[in-house]
Design a protein around this motif. Structure first.
Motif, PDB file in Angstrom:
ATOM      1  N   TYR A 127       6.320   2.798  -4.226  1.00  0.00           N
ATOM      2  CA  TYR A 127       6.026   3.406  -2.913  1.00  0.00           C
ATOM      3  C   TYR A 127       4.707   4.162  -2.974  1.00  0.00           C
ATOM      4  O   TYR A 127       3.875   4.097  -2.066  1.00  0.00           O
ATOM      5  CB  TYR A 127       7.182   4.316  -2.471  1.00  0.00           C
ATOM      6  CG  TYR A 127       6.799   5.753  -2.149  1.00  0.00           C
ATOM      7  CD1 TYR A 127       6.124   6.072  -0.962  1.00  0.00           C
ATOM      8  CD2 TYR A 127       7.058   6.781  -3.050  1.00  0.00           C
ATOM      9  CE1 TYR A 127       5.737   7.391  -0.692  1.00  0.00           C
ATOM     10  CE2 TYR A 127       6.675   8.089  -2.788  1.00  0.00           C
ATOM     11  CZ  TYR A 127       6.014   8.387  -1.618  1.00  0.00           C
ATOM     12  OH  TYR A 127       5.608   9.670  -1.362  1.00  0.00           O
ATOM     13  N   SER A 128       4.489   4.910  -4.078  1.00  0.00           N
ATOM     14  CA  SER A 128       3.266   5.721  -4.160  1.00  0.00           C
ATOM     15  C   SER A 128       2.022   4.820  -4.222  1.00  0.00           C
ATOM     16  O   SER A 128       0.985   5.151  -3.646  1.00  0.00           O
ATOM     17  CB  SER A 128       3.314   6.676  -5.356  1.00  0.00           C
ATOM     18  OG  SER A 128       3.011   6.017  -6.570  1.00  0.00           O
ATOM     19  N   ILE A 158       1.796   1.789  -2.850  1.00  0.00           N
ATOM     20  CA  ILE A 158       1.615   1.205  -1.503  1.00  0.00           C
ATOM     21  C   ILE A 158       0.881   2.212  -0.605  1.00  0.00           C
ATOM     22  O   ILE A 158      -0.102   1.879   0.063  1.00  0.00           O
ATOM     23  CB  ILE A 158       2.979   0.871  -0.849  1.00  0.00           C
ATOM     24  CG1 ILE A 158       3.719  -0.198  -1.626  1.00  0.00           C
ATOM     25  CG2 ILE A 158       2.782   0.429   0.603  1.00  0.00           C
ATOM     26  CD1 ILE A 158       5.187  -0.361  -1.181  1.00  0.00           C
ATOM     27  N   HIS A 159       1.373   3.448  -0.582  1.00  0.00           N
ATOM     28  CA  HIS A 159       0.771   4.446   0.301  1.00  0.00           C
ATOM     29  C   HIS A 159      -0.631   4.846  -0.188  1.00  0.00           C
ATOM     30  O   HIS A 159      -1.535   5.057   0.624  1.00  0.00           O
ATOM     31  CB  HIS A 159       1.687   5.673   0.432  1.00  0.00           C
ATOM     32  CG  HIS A 159       2.837   5.438   1.376  1.00  0.00           C
ATOM     33  ND1 HIS A 159       3.627   6.442   1.879  1.00  0.00           N
ATOM     34  CD2 HIS A 159       3.326   4.293   1.917  1.00  0.00           C
ATOM     35  CE1 HIS A 159       4.547   5.937   2.688  1.00  0.00           C
ATOM     36  NE2 HIS A 159       4.391   4.634   2.712  1.00  0.00           N
ATOM     37  N   GLY A 174       7.002   1.496   2.014  1.00  0.00           N
ATOM     38  CA  GLY A 174       6.937   2.686   1.154  1.00  0.00           C
ATOM     39  C   GLY A 174       8.087   3.635   1.459  1.00  0.00           C
ATOM     40  O   GLY A 174       8.786   4.107   0.554  1.00  0.00           O
TER      41      GLY A 174
END
Ligand code: GRG
Length: 295
Positions: A82-83, A85-86, A117
């Motif tokens: 997720y980190s 992606i963001h 994310g």
């Protein structure tokens, strides 16, 4: 431990983590098939799986079972993905290449990337909540949330963005804040979740805390060095971006040679912390690998 033996361990561990990740995803539903596809693209694509491997191996060395460890190991990789992606979004680092292929917002679209994310961050905690040894859940949730959130990665990212292109703010205390929060916190938590799952206390826990802290920082120093030295092919992302963006990095403050020395010192500290604890040879080799890796 030889390079070949570590290579085999890493390849087998990655395959194991990939199987566990695949099994931890909910089934796709037609109205949101695109979101599910995007989550799979980001989570299952590739990646070294350093965080889940550290968690599983630490826990197993200390006597925990795969059953106890698998949910939190998967959760750590979900949060890491997720980190990434963001971080790659136009509002943040604006990157088009990650893990050797298009970033998620390029392969799909920005809204899908934001939602993927969000989905991975929340799925991480749902997954930890499903740990069969329910008594472990509160400690694992607290540790992972702390490392990922306002006391960890999110604050590190915010401080990093604030310092970008602002050389006046390039000082050692801020560098330490950014790196210990943005990258080291989740890596540190990966080791310590293994220790938590094994319910180990006392001197051995203390040794693993020292190991985890040094390893987490060593990883980021090495990443800063790789941003300068590695090619796009080995790195799987755009090299030199951090320097070009005026980012706060170890080489920007300590120079390339100074940064390599710091990385070696941190990896030595990590290895020394575990000296004398049986079964930790592979973890020491991992601490060396983290600073010697080429991607
Ligand atoms: C968006 C809240 C939020 C945080 C983003 C992790 C992060 C914070 C940004 C990523 C930028 C970056 C390249 C940081 C350096 C360290 C790092 C996390 C590198 C990537 O991790 P690896 O090498 O990647 O474990 P793989 O692809 O192997 O999983």
């Amino acid at each position: 431990m030889t390079t070949g033996t570590l290579g085999t361990f890493l390849a087998e561990s990655r395959a194991r983590v990939d199987r566990l990740l695949e099994a931890s995803l909910p089934p796709s539903q037609p109205p949101v098939a695109r979101l599910h596809e995007a989550v799979r693209y980001a989570l299952l694509g590739s990646g070294k799986r350093v965080r889940p491997i550290l968690c599983l191996h630490t826990g197993e060395v200390l006597g925990a079972s795969e059953e106890q460890l698998a949910p939190v190991a998967c959760a750590l990789e979900m949060i890491h993905c997720y980190s990434l992606i963001h971080d790659d979004l136009p509002a943040m680092d604006d990157d088009e290449l990650r893990r050797g292929r298009a970033t998620l917002h390029i392969a799909y679209d920005e809204a899908t990337a934001i939602l993927a994310g969000d989905a991975l961050l929340t799925l991480a905690f749902e997954t930890i909540a499903g740990t069969p040894d329910a008594g472990l859940v509160p400690a694992l949730v607290a540790r992972v949330a702390r490392a990922a959130g306002m006391r960890g990665m999110v604050s590190g990212q915010a401080a990093d963005l604030a310092a970008e292109g602002n050389p006046v703010s390039h000082d050692e205390p801020l560098l330490s804040f950014v790196h210990s929060h943005k990258t080291a916190a989740l890596l540190e938590a990966s080791v310590l979740c293994g220790v938590d799952a094994a319910r180990v206390e006392g001197e051995v826990r203390g040794a693993f805390e020292t190991f985890a802290e040094a390893l987490g920082l060593a990883f980021q120093v090495a990443d800063d060095i790789l941003d300068i030295e590695a090619s796009a092919d080995t790195l799987g992302k755009t090299p030199g971006k951090d320097v070009a963006a005026g980012k706060l990095t170890y080489p920007a403050i300590h120079g390339l040679e100074g940064s390599k020395r710091i990385a070696r010192e941190l990896s030595d500290r990590a290895c020394d912390a575990l000296a004398g604890i049986p079964g930790t040879e592979t973890l020491a080799a991992l601490a060396r690998y983290v600073v010697e890796r080429s991607a």
